[in-house]
Write a protein that holds these residues in place. Structure first.
Motif, PDB file in Angstrom:
ATOM      1  N   LEU A  35      30.144 -37.926  -1.070  1.00  0.00           N
ATOM      2  CA  LEU A  35      28.673 -37.931  -1.500  1.00  0.00           C
ATOM      3  C   LEU A  35      28.137 -36.542  -1.974  1.00  0.00           C
ATOM      4  N   SER A  36      28.497 -35.661  -1.318  1.00  0.00           N
ATOM      5  CA  SER A  36      28.025 -34.235  -2.092  1.00  0.00           C
ATOM      6  C   SER A  36      28.581 -33.935  -3.280  1.00  0.00           C
TER       7      SER A  36
ATOM      8  N   LEU B 297      21.652 -35.908  -5.551  1.00  0.00           N
ATOM      9  CA  LEU B 297      22.264 -35.749  -4.267  1.00  0.00           C
ATOM     10  C   LEU B 297      22.529 -34.135  -4.176  1.00  0.00           C
TER      11      LEU B 297
ATOM     12  N   GLN C 201      23.212 -34.459   5.781  1.00  0.00           N
ATOM     13  CA  GLN C 201      24.302 -35.198   4.908  1.00  0.00           C
ATOM     14  C   GLN C 201      25.740 -35.124   5.541  1.00  0.00           C
TER      15      GLN C 201
ATOM     16  N   PRO D 225      21.949 -40.431   0.319  1.00  0.00           N
ATOM     17  CA  PRO D 225      21.694 -39.091   0.833  1.00  0.00           C
ATOM     18  C   PRO D 225      20.869 -39.737   2.168  1.00  0.00           C
TER      19      PRO D 225
END
Length: 343
Positions: free
Chosen positions: A45-46, A64, A75, A274
């Protein structure tokens, strides 16, 4: 056939085989070159740049990297439960399950005691089996944690995660609770979620859900529609994190009802988005990403009662901001004549 002719035929056969092998190899090479490159594994995701959502009125861009920079703990946390209470939804009972999930702080043992004596207790209402569950995170105070463990041992109604209680970590509690529901409580027909200073009327709320057509298709609560973003105070967010001026629709976190059938879609959305640092807004983004809808009902009184009278509590689904002593007074005033019957 003459020996010389036989030799030349044999030679031509060998040359033919070699040419065929060469052409076949060349053909495979061309085919390999035409194949698309192998798919890359999904990035964490990051490491992705942004998520874009639209509700038809506003388009929401979530950067994000900003969430990772400003709220990395939201997160990255893996939702490890210190007390999991994994079997609470599997306890005996043939009626559909209505889970009463209460956000609480380990220091609020007095509030939890009042709730267990009133509406947050196992029982039956409106054809549903009620099961309370208190959602908590850790605190540096060892005495409070010890009391929570004693409560858990006695009542078996606690989930405690290993992150610390804080205002922004309420969003983490939201995400971790969705994971807990997805893992341990898929059989719940409905999930009520509210604060520990909230009065809830089980009879009124279950009656509403039982008689409302398609109640399982919506998230029910006091719906805030495109609420304005605050830039100061407890609920403020920075323009760097969220440059827009309005939020998507969301159910006020004081108290709302989530059908169990919608949990998988919300859980999957939580893996893609997020974690927003305000828990009710975060749920709003998850609902939008999952393609789900809200149902507004003003009887979720998230800003308190217009009048502190029993009739108001009798007609309301929830009333927010009620101290423990008043909670018990209201409960006794409403239900004492009906002891032994459905709560």
């Amino acid at each position: 056939m003459l020996p010389g002719v036989r030799w030349r035929c044999h030679l031509w056969v060998q040359l033919g085989v070699l040419v065929a092998l060469f052409l076949y190899s060349y053909h495979l090479t061309l085919q390999t070159q035409r194949l698309p490159p192998p798919l890359r594994p999904t990035l964490p995701l990051s490491h992705r740049q942004s998520v874009t959502l639209s509700d038809g009125t506003f388009t929401f861009h979530l950067n994000l990297s900003c969430y990772e920079a400003q709220f990395p703990q939201l997160q990255r946390h893996l939702c490890r439960a210190v007390i999991a209470e994994a079997g609470v939804c599997k306890r005996a009972g043939g009626l559909p399950l209505f889970l009463l999930a209460v956000k609480s702080h380990p220091a609020s043992s007095g509030r939890r005691a009042a709730l267990r004596r009133t509406w947050a207790r196992a029982g039956v209402a409106g054809g549903y089996r009620l099961q309370p569950l208190f959602l908590m995170a850790k605190t540096p105070d060892a005495r409070h944690l010890s009391l929570v463990r004693q409560e858990s041992s006695h009542f078996r109604d606690v989930v405690l995660w290993d992150f610390l209680e804080s205002h922004h970590n309420l969003s983490l509690k939201e995400r971790c609770f969705l994971q807990w529901l997805h893992t341990h409580c898929r059989q719940a027909a409905f999930v009520f979620k509210g604060d520990d200073d909230l009065f809830m009327n089980p009879q009124a709320l279950t009656g509403y859900l039982r008689h409302l057509p398609n109640a399982s298709l919506f998230i029910h609560g006091n719906i805030q529609r495109h609420a304005a973003v605050m830039r100061r105070g407890k609920y403020s967010v920075s323009r760097t994190l969220y440059p827009l001026e309005h939020y998507p629709h969301f159910a006020s976190g004081g108290g709302f009802v989530l059908p169990g059938s919608l949990v998988p879609a919300l859980y999957q959305a939580s893996l893609r988005l997020p974690v927003f640092p305000l828990d009710d807004v975060y749920l709003g983004f998850l609902v939008l990403a999952a393609g789900l809808s809200f149902s507004h009902e003003k009887r979720f009184r998230v800003w308190g009662a217009p009048k502190d009278e029993l009739q108001v509590y009798r007609e309301s689904f929830t009333v927010h901001g009620i101290p423990p002593k008043r909670m018990e007074e209201v409960w006794k005033g409403l239900w004492s004549p009906r002891q032994g019957k459905e709560a």
